[in-house]
Scaffold this motif. Structure first.
Motif, PDB file in Angstrom:
ATOM      1  N   LYS A 171       1.807  -4.698   8.595  1.00  0.00           N
ATOM      2  CA  LYS A 171       3.135  -4.372   8.075  1.00  0.00           C
ATOM      3  C   LYS A 171       2.989  -3.826   6.663  1.00  0.00           C
ATOM      4  N   ARG A 172       3.462  -2.620   6.443  1.00  0.00           N
ATOM      5  CA  ARG A 172       3.336  -1.983   5.134  1.00  0.00           C
ATOM      6  C   ARG A 172       4.558  -2.224   4.275  1.00  0.00           C
ATOM      7  N   SER A 173       4.320  -2.565   3.004  1.00  0.00           N
ATOM      8  CA  SER A 173       5.369  -2.638   1.996  1.00  0.00           C
ATOM      9  C   SER A 173       4.871  -1.919   0.749  1.00  0.00           C
ATOM     10  N   PHE A 174       5.742  -1.732  -0.220  1.00  0.00           N
ATOM     11  CA  PHE A 174       5.356  -0.971  -1.408  1.00  0.00           C
ATOM     12  C   PHE A 174       6.139  -1.459  -2.620  1.00  0.00           C
ATOM     13  N   ARG A 175       5.475  -1.487  -3.768  1.00  0.00           N
ATOM     14  CA  ARG A 175       6.087  -1.667  -5.075  1.00  0.00           C
ATOM     15  C   ARG A 175       5.425  -0.660  -6.009  1.00  0.00           C
ATOM     16  N   VAL A 199       0.843  -1.193   0.000  1.00  0.00           N
ATOM     17  CA  VAL A 199       0.000   0.000   0.000  1.00  0.00           C
ATOM     18  C   VAL A 199       0.879   1.244   0.000  1.00  0.00           C
ATOM     19  N   ALA A 200       0.443   2.280  -0.711  1.00  0.00           N
ATOM     20  CA  ALA A 200       1.127   3.569  -0.683  1.00  0.00           C
ATOM     21  C   ALA A 200       0.741   4.320   0.589  1.00  0.00           C
ATOM     22  N   LYS A 201       1.616   5.168   1.059  1.00  0.00           N
ATOM     23  CA  LYS A 201       1.392   5.873   2.329  1.00  0.00           C
ATOM     24  C   LYS A 201       0.087   6.673   2.377  1.00  0.00           C
ATOM     25  N   PRO A 202      -0.329   7.356   1.297  1.00  0.00           N
ATOM     26  CA  PRO A 202      -1.567   8.146   1.389  1.00  0.00           C
ATOM     27  C   PRO A 202      -2.797   7.327   1.785  1.00  0.00           C
ATOM     28  N   ALA A 203      -2.834   6.047   1.421  1.00  0.00           N
ATOM     29  CA  ALA A 203      -3.986   5.216   1.759  1.00  0.00           C
ATOM     30  C   ALA A 203      -4.032   4.854   3.235  1.00  0.00           C
ATOM     31  N   MET A 204      -2.969   5.138   3.959  1.00  0.00           N
ATOM     32  CA  MET A 204      -2.931   4.809   5.388  1.00  0.00           C
ATOM     33  C   MET A 204      -3.411   5.966   6.252  1.00  0.00           C
ATOM     34  N   GLN A 205      -3.763   7.081   5.637  1.00  0.00           N
ATOM     35  CA  GLN A 205      -4.248   8.219   6.411  1.00  0.00           C
ATOM     36  C   GLN A 205      -5.550   7.863   7.126  1.00  0.00           C
ATOM     37  N   GLY A 206      -5.720   8.412   8.335  1.00  0.00           N
ATOM     38  CA  GLY A 206      -6.835   8.029   9.188  1.00  0.00           C
ATOM     39  C   GLY A 206      -8.202   8.223   8.594  1.00  0.00           C
ATOM     40  N   ASP A 207      -8.386   9.249   7.751  1.00  0.00           N
ATOM     41  CA  ASP A 207      -9.730   9.534   7.244  1.00  0.00           C
ATOM     42  C   ASP A 207     -10.250   8.470   6.285  1.00  0.00           C
ATOM     43  N   GLU A 239       0.861 -14.565  -5.547  1.00  0.00           N
ATOM     44  CA  GLU A 239       1.943 -15.500  -5.233  1.00  0.00           C
ATOM     45  C   GLU A 239       1.987 -15.850  -3.741  1.00  0.00           C
ATOM     46  N   GLY A 240       1.221 -15.125  -2.931  1.00  0.00           N
ATOM     47  CA  GLY A 240       1.204 -15.379  -1.504  1.00  0.00           C
ATOM     48  C   GLY A 240       2.355 -14.762  -0.743  1.00  0.00           C
ATOM     49  N   ARG A 241       3.128 -13.896  -1.393  1.00  0.00           N
ATOM     50  CA  ARG A 241       4.252 -13.260  -0.713  1.00  0.00           C
ATOM     51  C   ARG A 241       3.786 -12.117   0.189  1.00  0.00           C
ATOM     52  N   PHE A 242       2.602 -11.594  -0.082  1.00  0.00           N
ATOM     53  CA  PHE A 242       1.953 -10.586   0.758  1.00  0.00           C
ATOM     54  C   PHE A 242       0.495 -10.999   0.912  1.00  0.00           C
ATOM     55  N   GLU A 243      -0.079 -10.618   2.047  1.00  0.00           N
ATOM     56  CA  GLU A 243      -1.473 -11.014   2.294  1.00  0.00           C
ATOM     57  C   GLU A 243      -2.465 -10.217   1.454  1.00  0.00           C
ATOM     58  N   ALA A 244      -2.151  -8.969   1.158  1.00  0.00           N
ATOM     59  CA  ALA A 244      -3.117  -8.131   0.450  1.00  0.00           C
ATOM     60  C   ALA A 244      -2.421  -6.915  -0.152  1.00  0.00           C
ATOM     61  N   MET A 245      -3.159  -6.214  -1.007  1.00  0.00           N
ATOM     62  CA  MET A 245      -2.743  -4.913  -1.520  1.00  0.00           C
ATOM     63  C   MET A 245      -3.988  -4.043  -1.583  1.00  0.00           C
ATOM     64  N   SER A 252       4.695  -0.660  -9.238  1.00  0.00           N
ATOM     65  CA  SER A 252       3.778  -1.193 -10.242  1.00  0.00           C
ATOM     66  C   SER A 252       2.576  -1.852  -9.586  1.00  0.00           C
ATOM     67  N   LEU A 253       1.375  -1.377  -9.907  1.00  0.00           N
ATOM     68  CA  LEU A 253       0.161  -2.011  -9.383  1.00  0.00           C
ATOM     69  C   LEU A 253       0.018  -3.439  -9.892  1.00  0.00           C
ATOM     70  N   ALA A 254       0.381  -3.673 -11.140  1.00  0.00           N
ATOM     71  CA  ALA A 254       0.293  -5.030 -11.681  1.00  0.00           C
ATOM     72  C   ALA A 254       1.197  -5.977 -10.902  1.00  0.00           C
ATOM     73  N   TYR A 255       2.401  -5.521 -10.560  1.00  0.00           N
ATOM     74  CA  TYR A 255       3.312  -6.355  -9.792  1.00  0.00           C
ATOM     75  C   TYR A 255       2.802  -6.571  -8.373  1.00  0.00           C
ATOM     76  N   ARG A 256       2.213  -5.537  -7.768  1.00  0.00           N
ATOM     77  CA  ARG A 256       1.638  -5.708  -6.426  1.00  0.00           C
ATOM     78  C   ARG A 256       0.587  -6.817  -6.435  1.00  0.00           C
TER      79      ARG A 256
END
Length: 258
Positions: free
Chosen positions: A175-179, A156-164, A191-197, A181-185
């Motif tokens: 746990k936040r990670s980022f790539r 997820v990109a940081k702006p989506a983590m804002q409280g509102d 692939e199961g390497r991350f639980e969600a996007m 490319s949306l297609a790659y996310r």
């Protein structure tokens, strides 16, 4: 016919990789699109031309929707449509990163039936056909079934983590990670390497179409930010955000969103 289209998409993606890697990202001619729509390079246009020629020659009755082709309404009257992002992650390409991807899909009556996400510099080719499962380099992949957001990794990109954006005005504790490319996310989630996007902004269909099927065929789900099913080849080719992943994590995220 999903199984009929998938080999065509795989071959086209590999050809696209050869075209794209014939350019050197940092030195490829680049300019900015109008309306602050981001950068484009000569590599994007060369890949788009190659895919348009190859795919439309093989399936002349299919429509065409691509980030790098001026859109028109002709595609709306066609049963099947190619949905293409020649290079998803152009900024990464320009920077010389290896996380950009080719995203190629076929939609039939609004439903994705065949899809490929290919990262040539990482030698990773994700593929799926509706009802046929999803693979990475030919090996079956499965989305995560982890249920607890507190122990999940979410792209997820940081702006989506804002409280509102969240019911409690606080982003869930994951746990936040980022790539870039949306297609790659989406492929990484399949692939199961991350639980969600998730991405909460309006999202172009060409960024999402291929990855959404890969997630679904890996046993996960891909929905818009309200929990509604994704439909493609819309008159306005933008989706109302995307939440995708293993079913438990995806459901928990949608439930937590404002």
């Amino acid at each position: 016919m999903p199984a009929h289209d998938l080999p065509l998409l795989i071959d086209a993606a590999r050809m696209a990789g050869r075209v794209a890697t014939s350019f050197t990202g940092p030195t490829a001619q680049r300019w900015d699109k109008a309306d602050d729509a981001g950068p484009v390079t000569e590599a994007d246009l060369a890949v788009n031309a190659q895919l348009l020629s190859t795919l439309r020659l093989a399936r002349p009755d299919y429509g065409w929707l691509s980030e790098e082709t001026e859109d028109n309404a002709d595609r709306l009257s066609q049963d099947r449509v190619f949905i293409v992002d020649p290079i998803d992650g152009t900024r990464s390409f320009v920077e010389g990163s290896n996380t950009w991807a080719h995203s190629i899909a076929v939609a039939e009556h609004g439903v994705i039936t065949a899809a490929v996400v290919y990262l040539p510099l990482r030698n990773k080719l994700y593929a799926a056909a509706k009802g046929g499962g999803a693979t990475c380099n030919g090996v079956p992949i499965v989305a995560s079934e982890k249920a607890q957001l507190e122990t999940s990794s979410v792209l997820v990109a940081k702006p989506a983590m804002q409280g509102d954006h969240w019911k409690t005005n606080i982003c869930p504790d994951f746990k936040r990670s980022f790539r870039p490319s949306l297609a790659y996310r989406l492929a990484l989630v399949g692939e199961g390497r991350f639980e969600a996007m998730l991405t909460l902004r309006k999202s172009w269909e060409w960024d999402i179409a291929a990855g959404a099927l890969i997630v679904a065929e890996a046993g996960g789900i891909a929905l818009d930010r309200t929990g509604a099913s994704l439909r493609f080849n819309n008159p306005d080719p933008r989706l109302n955000g995307v939440v995708a992943g293993g079913t438990p994590a995806c459901a928990a995220l949608i439930d937590a969103l404002a």
